[in-house]
Write a protein that holds these residues in place. Structure first.
Motif, PDB file in Angstrom:
ATOM      1  N   GLY A 193      72.228  66.855  92.184  1.00 16.87           N
ATOM      2  CA  GLY A 193      71.262  67.527  91.322  1.00 16.87           C
ATOM      3  C   GLY A 193      69.938  66.816  91.195  1.00 16.87           C
ATOM      4  O   GLY A 193      68.956  67.428  90.768  1.00 16.87           O
ATOM      5  N   GLN A 194      69.871  65.533  91.564  1.00 14.79           N
ATOM      6  CA  GLN A 194      68.593  64.822  91.528  1.00 14.79           C
ATOM      7  C   GLN A 194      67.780  65.126  92.792  1.00 14.79           C
ATOM      8  O   GLN A 194      68.310  65.617  93.798  1.00 14.79           O
ATOM      9  CB  GLN A 194      68.817  63.318  91.414  1.00 14.79           C
ATOM     10  CG  GLN A 194      69.321  62.857  90.066  1.00 14.79           C
ATOM     11  CD  GLN A 194      69.360  61.343  89.959  1.00 14.79           C
ATOM     12  OE1 GLN A 194      69.877  60.652  90.825  1.00 14.79           O
ATOM     13  NE2 GLN A 194      68.819  60.809  88.868  1.00 14.79           N
ATOM     14  N   ALA A 195      66.495  64.810  92.719  1.00 17.31           N
ATOM     15  CA  ALA A 195      65.604  65.040  93.857  1.00 17.31           C
ATOM     16  C   ALA A 195      64.773  63.795  94.129  1.00 17.31           C
ATOM     17  O   ALA A 195      64.308  63.125  93.207  1.00 17.31           O
ATOM     18  CB  ALA A 195      64.680  66.231  93.590  1.00 17.31           C
ATOM     19  N   PHE A 196      64.592  63.514  95.407  1.00 16.86           N
ATOM     20  CA  PHE A 196      63.769  62.398  95.871  1.00 16.86           C
ATOM     21  C   PHE A 196      62.501  62.999  96.468  1.00 16.86           C
ATOM     22  O   PHE A 196      62.554  63.747  97.441  1.00 16.86           O
ATOM     23  CB  PHE A 196      64.549  61.598  96.920  1.00 16.86           C
ATOM     24  CG  PHE A 196      63.829  60.406  97.475  1.00 16.86           C
ATOM     25  CD1 PHE A 196      63.755  59.217  96.762  1.00 16.86           C
ATOM     26  CD2 PHE A 196      63.232  60.455  98.732  1.00 16.86           C
ATOM     27  CE1 PHE A 196      63.103  58.109  97.282  1.00 16.86           C
ATOM     28  CE2 PHE A 196      62.585  59.359  99.262  1.00 16.86           C
ATOM     29  CZ  PHE A 196      62.514  58.183  98.537  1.00 16.86           C
ATOM     30  N   VAL A 197      61.374  62.688  95.853  1.00 17.02           N
ATOM     31  CA  VAL A 197      60.069  63.210  96.289  1.00 17.02           C
ATOM     32  C   VAL A 197      59.338  62.113  97.037  1.00 17.02           C
ATOM     33  O   VAL A 197      59.265  60.978  96.552  1.00 17.02           O
ATOM     34  CB  VAL A 197      59.229  63.656  95.067  1.00 17.02           C
ATOM     35  CG1 VAL A 197      57.897  64.249  95.511  1.00 17.02           C
ATOM     36  CG2 VAL A 197      60.013  64.644  94.209  1.00 17.02           C
ATOM     37  N   TRP A 198      58.791  62.419  98.223  1.00 16.81           N
ATOM     38  CA  TRP A 198      58.074  61.372  98.950  1.00 16.81           C
ATOM     39  C   TRP A 198      56.742  61.878  99.493  1.00 16.81           C
ATOM     40  O   TRP A 198      56.571  63.056  99.798  1.00 16.81           O
ATOM     41  CB  TRP A 198      58.921  60.802 100.084  1.00 16.81           C
ATOM     42  CG  TRP A 198      59.163  61.709 101.251  1.00 16.81           C
ATOM     43  CD1 TRP A 198      58.387  61.859 102.370  1.00 16.81           C
ATOM     44  CD2 TRP A 198      60.268  62.600 101.429  1.00 16.81           C
ATOM     45  NE1 TRP A 198      58.943  62.774 103.220  1.00 16.81           N
ATOM     46  CE2 TRP A 198      60.093  63.234 102.671  1.00 16.81           C
ATOM     47  CE3 TRP A 198      61.400  62.904 100.661  1.00 16.81           C
ATOM     48  CZ2 TRP A 198      61.002  64.182 103.158  1.00 16.81           C
ATOM     49  CZ3 TRP A 198      62.298  63.840 101.146  1.00 16.81           C
ATOM     50  CH2 TRP A 198      62.098  64.452 102.372  1.00 16.81           C
TER      51      TRP A 198
END
Length: 268
Positions: A211-216
Motif C-alpha cells: 500500500g505504500q508508494a516510492f516516488v522518485w
C-alpha cells in the motif's frame, strides 16, 4: 499535504515514500487479476505487464490516485500526466539506470515514477535499489555513452536510412530512423556502472509495505536488487508521469543526438 521536510528530502535525495491512500481492495484486485495473469489466459508466466491500464480499471485507478497526483503536483509545481504503467509479479533484477534515458522532457526534470507495493517488499524479494542524491548528477544520454572510446566503438551500426519505408515510419513516430536500441542499451548499462563507481554513492533499498508508494525523480539512479528468495513474488505497479507544459522525448530511441518529440498516450 507534504511537509517542508518532505519537499526538502525529495529535492536533496531524489525520492520520497508516501501513503497513496489507495483502497486495499483495489490493490488486492490488481494483484490477483494482473499479477497472476488475467491478461494472459493461455497460462504464460510473465514478470512484467506493460500498460495494463488499457484493460484493467484497477491499474488505471492506482495510476490516477488523487493523493499521488496531488503529491506530484506539489513536488513539480505542474499538473502530472500519467502515461504508462508497468505491473510486476516478481523482482526484475534490472541493472541500474535513470529514467531520463527512456523518457525525458524539455524543460528537463518534468518526469517521474511512482512504485506502489501490492504486497510487502523487503530485501529478499527484489526491492528497488536506488542511489540517494544521484538525481543531481548530469543526465546521461547516448552521446555521453558513445563518448567513452570503447563504448563508442561498439555502438550499433546504421540500419535503416531515413528515406526507407521503415526509416520514414520510425521518424514519423519520433524515433531515430536507424538504430538498435537493445544493443545500445547494453552499452548504456555499462556506462552507468562506471558512473556509480566514479560518483561513489552508496545504494539503498526501497523496502516498503503493501500500500505504500516510492516516488522518485526522473534522473535518480535505480534498478532491481537481487532476489535472494526466488520462490517469493514481488507484486507491484510502477506508473510513469510527465508534467503539463513540457515537451517529451526519448533519448534512447534517438542515438544520433537529435531530439525528436512525441505525444504520449495519456492515461485518462
Amino acid at each position: 499535504m507534504l511537509t517542508a521536510e518532505q519537499k526538502q528530502q525529495f529535492a536533496d535525495q531524489g525520492y520520497l515514500v508516501i501513503d497513496p491512500q489507495i483502497d486495499p481492495a483495489i490493490i488486492d484486485g490488481v494483484r490477483e487479476r494482473v499479477g497472476n495473469g488475467l491478461l494472459y489466459p493461455d497460462g504464460r508466466t510473465v514478470a512484467r505487464v506493460q500498460d495494463a491500464w488499457r484493460q484493467d480499471a484497477g491499474v488505471k485507478t492506482i495510476a490516477c490516485a488523487p493523493t499521488v497526483l496531488a503529491v506530484l503536483a506539489q513536488l513539480h509545481g505542474r499538473k502530472p500526466l500519467p502515461f504508462q504503467t508497468l505491473n510486476f509479479r516478481v523482482g526484475t533484477e534490472q541493472k541500474v539506470h535513470s529514467d531520463t534515458v527512456h523518457f525525458n522532457s524539455n524543460p528537463a526534470g518534468h518526469m517521474c515514477g511512482v512504485w506502489v507495493a501490492l504486497e510487502d517488499i523487503d530485501q529478499h524479494n527484489g526491492a528497488v535499489i536506488y542511489y540517494p542524491g544521484s538525481h543531481k548528477l548530469p543526465e546521461v544520454g547516448m552521446s555521453e555513452v558513445f563518448a567513452e572510446p570503447d563504448l563508442g566503438a561498439r555502438r550499433a551500426p546504421m540500419r535503416d536510412g531515413p528515406l526507407s519505408p521503415r526509416g520514414w515510419w520510425r521518424e514519423l513516430r519520433g524515433h531515430s530512423p536507424a538504430h538498435d536500441s537493445a544493443h545500445n542499451y547494453l552499452l548504456y548499462e555499462t556506462y552507468m556502472e562506471r558512473q556509480i563507481e566514479r560518483a561513489r554513492i552508496a545504494p539503498a533499498l526501497a523496502t516498503i509495505r503493501k500500500g505504500q508508494a516510492f516516488v522518485w525523480a526522473a534522473n535518480l539512479m535505480h534498478g532491481g536488487s537481487p532476489r535472494t528468495d526466488p520462490a517469493r513474488t514481488r507484486h507491484s505497479q510502477v506508473s510513469h508521469y510527465y508534467f503539463e507544459g513540457a515537451r517529451y522525448h526519448r533519448p534512447l530511441l534517438n542515438p544520433d543526438g537529435r531530439v525528436r518529440y512525441f505525444q504520449p498516450d495519456w492515461i485518462v
